[in-house]
Design an enzyme around this catalytic site. Structure first.
Site, PDB file in Angstrom:
ATOM      1  CE  LYS A  32      -7.327  -0.109   0.774  1.00  0.00           C
ATOM      2  NZ  LYS A  32      -8.087  -0.376   1.910  1.00  0.00           N
ATOM      3  CG  HIS A  45      -3.821  -1.179  -1.880  1.00  0.00           C
ATOM      4  ND1 HIS A  45      -4.260   0.075  -1.859  1.00  0.00           N
ATOM      5  CD2 HIS A  45      -3.725  -1.720  -0.481  1.00  0.00           C
ATOM      6  CE1 HIS A  45      -4.327   0.554  -0.608  1.00  0.00           C
ATOM      7  NE2 HIS A  45      -3.974  -0.376   0.071  1.00  0.00           N
ATOM      8  CB  SER A  93      -1.078   0.097   1.297  1.00  0.00           C
ATOM      9  OG  SER A  93      -0.176   0.037   2.595  1.00  0.00           O
TER      10      SER A  93
END
Length: 393
Positions: A237, A206, A178
């Site tokens: 996300k 991610h 990240s």
């Protein structure tokens, strides 16, 4: 007591590490008001711009459920029909036997990792740069944690050979880290897991929506979901909503449902959110916005590489500009803010001391003009720091 708290906060202020909340209004996917100031955001994990996508907003408005809360933990009465439909959607999307849901990513990783270290004989082999939620989950477990050097397959294998034991053995890694934006050697890690009879846990927070030609992450990289693999991901996300999930074999998920205390003792996220999350998974399964994100990644990588940073091999939406000292990172962030951009300074303890940085996060809604202006402004502000100069674009 009060003076101790005050002293500790003053220490943070003096070190340039004090943090405070900002108020965000009128988020559009690439722009927002930050404390009343209109800025272009290069800080969000909304990689595909789903949080403001008309389809997902319509799903949120249409999520007509009979209650605003799931009212209990999933194993009591908190697993509603909407949750069941979401689990089925996840299984179809990931090609797995079963999946489970968590209210949040941090909570989910803590629950998962502590359950995999249930016995004193259990062992986890964890990458040195894994997310804090993985680290904290390991700390709550009863087993032993071995930390291997970042992305160092040889070091990991030496630890696997040296620490055999009779309990469950788990290798855990972020797919995309990240704060660095680099990618784990996933194929090599899976081969190691098979060779040493270990479970490989991959956090796809991610990588979902980012890795692979269709944004399918680990599933696309491996082409299937092997029995030695357990994946963890978030809806908060690239999928533009909230909550988290784990996917794997029936045996793996049954184990976690019965052993993960953070799951057993947490109220499920609302059924309306489950409906929104299912829509987001359907969107990503079709590849919506993935090509736009990849185009922006290439554009920023090429521009920053021309300017003197090496992002020639960049595959992810996270671009770290490492500057060293916390104060320098804060000054650089403030300079970019004055130029109309919000790019946060990342400091200890999020990253190691002496590695403070700007963390540029791209999404599919950033325009070519905004990316170009960011590069020009970054060069100007960076060259004002006294650090080694970067060239012009």
């Amino acid at each position: 007591m009060q003076h101790i708290l005050a002293q500790r906060l003053e220490t943070l202020r003096n070190a340039g590490l004090f943090r405070q909340l900002r108020t965000i209004r009128h988020y559009t996917g690439s722009h927002a008001e930050v404390d009343g100031e209109p800025l272009v955001l290069f800080s969000s994990n909304d990689y595909l711009g789903y949080a403001t996508h008309p389809t997902l907003l319509a799903a949120a408005r249409a999520a007509s459920c009979s209650a605003t809360s799931a009212t209990a933990s999933p194993l009591v009465n908190g697993f509603w029909e909407e949750h069941h439909l979401l689990v089925r959607e996840l299984c179809n999307w990931k090609g797995v036997e079963d999946a489970m849901l968590f209210p949040a990513g941090y909570q989910g990783n803590v629950a998962l990792m502590s359950a995999l270290l249930h016995s004193p004989h259990d062992q986890v082999f964890s990458d040195a740069l894994n997310h804090a939620s993985i680290i904290d989950g390991c700390r709550l477990g009863r087993g032993t944690v071995h930390v291997y050097r970042h992305n160092d397959i040889e070091h990991l294998e030496s630890l696997l050979v040296a620490h055999v034991g009779n309990g469950l053995r788990t290798i855990v890694t972020d797919a995309v880290y990240s704060m660095d934006g680099d990618v784990a050697p996933l194929v090599a890690l899976l081969e190691l897991a098979k060779r040493h009879n270990a479970l490989l846990v991959v956090d796809e927070a991610h990588s979902t929506g980012v890795l692979g030609a269709r944004g399918q992450g680990v599933t696309e990289i491996f082409g299937s979901h092997p029995d030695h693999l357990l994946t963890f991901g978030t809806f908060g996300k690239a999928l533009g909503s909230m909550g988290a999930y784990a996917t794997g074999t029936q045996l793996q998920i049954d184990y976690l449902r019965n052993m993960a205390r953070g799951y057993i003792f947490s109220t499920a996220f609302p059924p309306g959110i489950a409906h929104v999350n299912r829509t987001a998974v359907q969107m990503l399964a079709k590849g919506e916005q993935v090509d736009a994100l990849k185009h922006n990644i290439r554009a920023l990588a090429e521009g920053l590489t021309r300017a003197g940073w090496d992002f020639s091999q960049q595959k992810t939406a996270i671009f770290p500009i490492v500057v060293g000292e916390a104060e320098t990172a804060v000054d650089l962030s403030l300079g970019l803010r004055q130029a109309g951009f919000f790019v946060p300074a990342i400091r200890y303890p999020t990253v190691a001391r002496g590695t403070a940085r700007l963390r540029i996060a791209l999404n599919a809604n950033h325009t070519p003009e905004a990316i170009e202006r960011l590069i020009v402004s970054l060069i100007r502000e960076y060259n004002n720091t006294g650090l080694p100069k970067k060239g012009d674009v």
